[in-house]
Design a protein around this motif. Structure first.
Motif, mmCIF file in Angstrom:
data_model
loop_
_atom_site.group_PDB
_atom_site.id
_atom_site.type_symbol
_atom_site.label_atom_id
_atom_site.label_comp_id
_atom_site.label_asym_id
_atom_site.label_seq_id
_atom_site.Cartn_x
_atom_site.Cartn_y
_atom_site.Cartn_z
ATOM 1 N N GLN A 159 -6.994 -21.182 17.192
ATOM 2 C CA GLN A 159 -6.440 -21.081 15.988
ATOM 3 C C GLN A 159 -6.149 -20.232 14.834
ATOM 4 O O GLN A 159 -6.292 -20.500 13.405
ATOM 5 C CB GLN A 159 -6.452 -22.754 14.884
ATOM 6 N N LYS A 162 -3.286 -19.878 12.951
ATOM 7 C CA LYS A 162 -2.978 -20.871 12.344
ATOM 8 C C LYS A 162 -3.229 -20.935 10.728
ATOM 9 O O LYS A 162 -3.834 -20.841 10.762
ATOM 10 C CB LYS A 162 -2.423 -21.855 13.172
ATOM 11 N N LEU A 164 -4.798 -22.890 9.262
ATOM 12 C CA LEU A 164 -6.427 -24.422 9.254
ATOM 13 C C LEU A 164 -7.490 -22.952 9.643
ATOM 14 O O LEU A 164 -7.234 -21.691 9.349
ATOM 15 C CB LEU A 164 -5.673 -24.636 10.950
ATOM 16 N N ARG A 165 -8.774 -24.194 9.330
ATOM 17 C CA ARG A 165 -9.781 -23.171 9.420
ATOM 18 C C ARG A 165 -10.101 -22.848 11.196
ATOM 19 O O ARG A 165 -9.567 -23.594 12.175
ATOM 20 C CB ARG A 165 -10.642 -24.394 9.502
ATOM 21 N N THR A 190 -8.012 -21.028 5.553
ATOM 22 C CA THR A 190 -6.680 -21.242 6.194
ATOM 23 C C THR A 190 -6.382 -20.411 5.982
ATOM 24 O O THR A 190 -4.690 -20.895 6.101
ATOM 25 C CB THR A 190 -6.203 -22.821 5.488
#
Lengths: 218, 57
Positions: A159, A162, A164-165, A190
């Motif tokens: 990811q 994204k 996100l992490r 993130t």
């Protein structure tokens, strides 16, 4: 002549300007080309083909797609690969091999981030002695070891594009009596990253390749 | 994880091995020498780091 494609390539007869319509047979010429075109269409497949032998199906369902291949230059302190991550794929595999360099650690960074790396690198000697190196909110993640004979590894990146992490895991290498180098970690922010950097912790590296593959999201 | 005494990089050693103008940075296919400011900061970042060698095998 029925087409032999795709088992083998056809050898079609080209008529000459002075040939009659019967030799070679004009109708047979058309039939041969029609058969060959139909065989080609079957091999390529229609859009969204469910025929597993068709190229359309195989391209759409292959596990990994090469996104980028980057040659490592001479005497470089770092290599940044841009446009590696995008919304085209969720998860990526990076395979890197370095021909030579300063004996040191190999570091992995995302985008321009120089903080926020949480990781642990497990090290095991040929004799079974276990050790490791970790970092919390570190400036980079250590993912292997470079020797004068080179080094490399396989990084799984989850990811990265994204908001996100980003998680990562690396099968690292060390061409010494500490050959086992295995890293797990994540980036705490993130940010949706598009690029990454690989660099020795000390000195420079020369030669080799960095290849980025995207995992099929199917 | 070796049993020998660890050694660490000094600025003098690093500057001798990697003089200003000899170290490159690479972004995709673009390879260029570090500027003097980049090089100085790069040397600073490595002073005190442990030396590895190719022995032990």
């Amino acid at each position: 002549m029925a087409t032999n494609f795709p088992t083998s390539l056809d050898s079609l007869t080209n008529p000459s300007s002075g040939d009659s319509l019967s030799s070679p047979s004009h109708s047979a010429q058309h039939a041969n080309v029609n058969d060959a075109v139909e065989a080609l269409q079957a091999k390529v497949g229609v859009d969204g083909s469910a025929v597993t032998s068709s190229l359309d199906y195989q391209v759409a369902n292959q596990g990994l797609t090469l996104v980028k291949s980057q040659t490592i230059g001479s005497g470089v302190s770092s290599v940044t690969v841009t446009d590696a991550f995008s919304s085209a794929f969720t998860n990526y595999r990076i395979v890197f091999d370095i021909d030579s360099g300063t004996p040191s650690g190999v570091l992995f960074l995302l985008g321009s981030a120089t903080t926020g790396y949480y990781y642990f690198e497990l090290q095991i000697t040929t004799g079974g002695t276990i050790g490791g190196t970790g970092g919390s909110n570190a400036a980079s993640a250590k993912i292997g070891t470079l020797r004068s004979e080179g080094g490399g590894g396989i990084i799984e990146v989850l990811q990265p594009n994204k908001a996100l992490r980003t998680s990562f895991a690396c099968i690292g290498t060390d061409k010494s009596n500490d050959p086992f180098r295995d890293t797990r970690g994540f980036m705490a922010d993130t940010t949706a990253y598009t690029s990454f950097t690989i660099q020795p912790s000390v000195g420079t590296m020369t030669g080799g390749k960095i290849r980025v593959y995207g995992y099929n999201d199917g | 994880m070796g049993t020998t005494m660890a050694e660490y990089w000094t600025r003098d050693e690093l500057e001798a091995l990697y003089p200003d103008g000899t170290v490159n940075v690479q972004v995709d296919d673009d390879v260029r020498p570090m500027t003097t400011d980049e090089w100085s900061a790069w040397i600073d970042s490595q002073v005190g780091m442990e030396k590895l060698d190719d022995t032990g095998i």
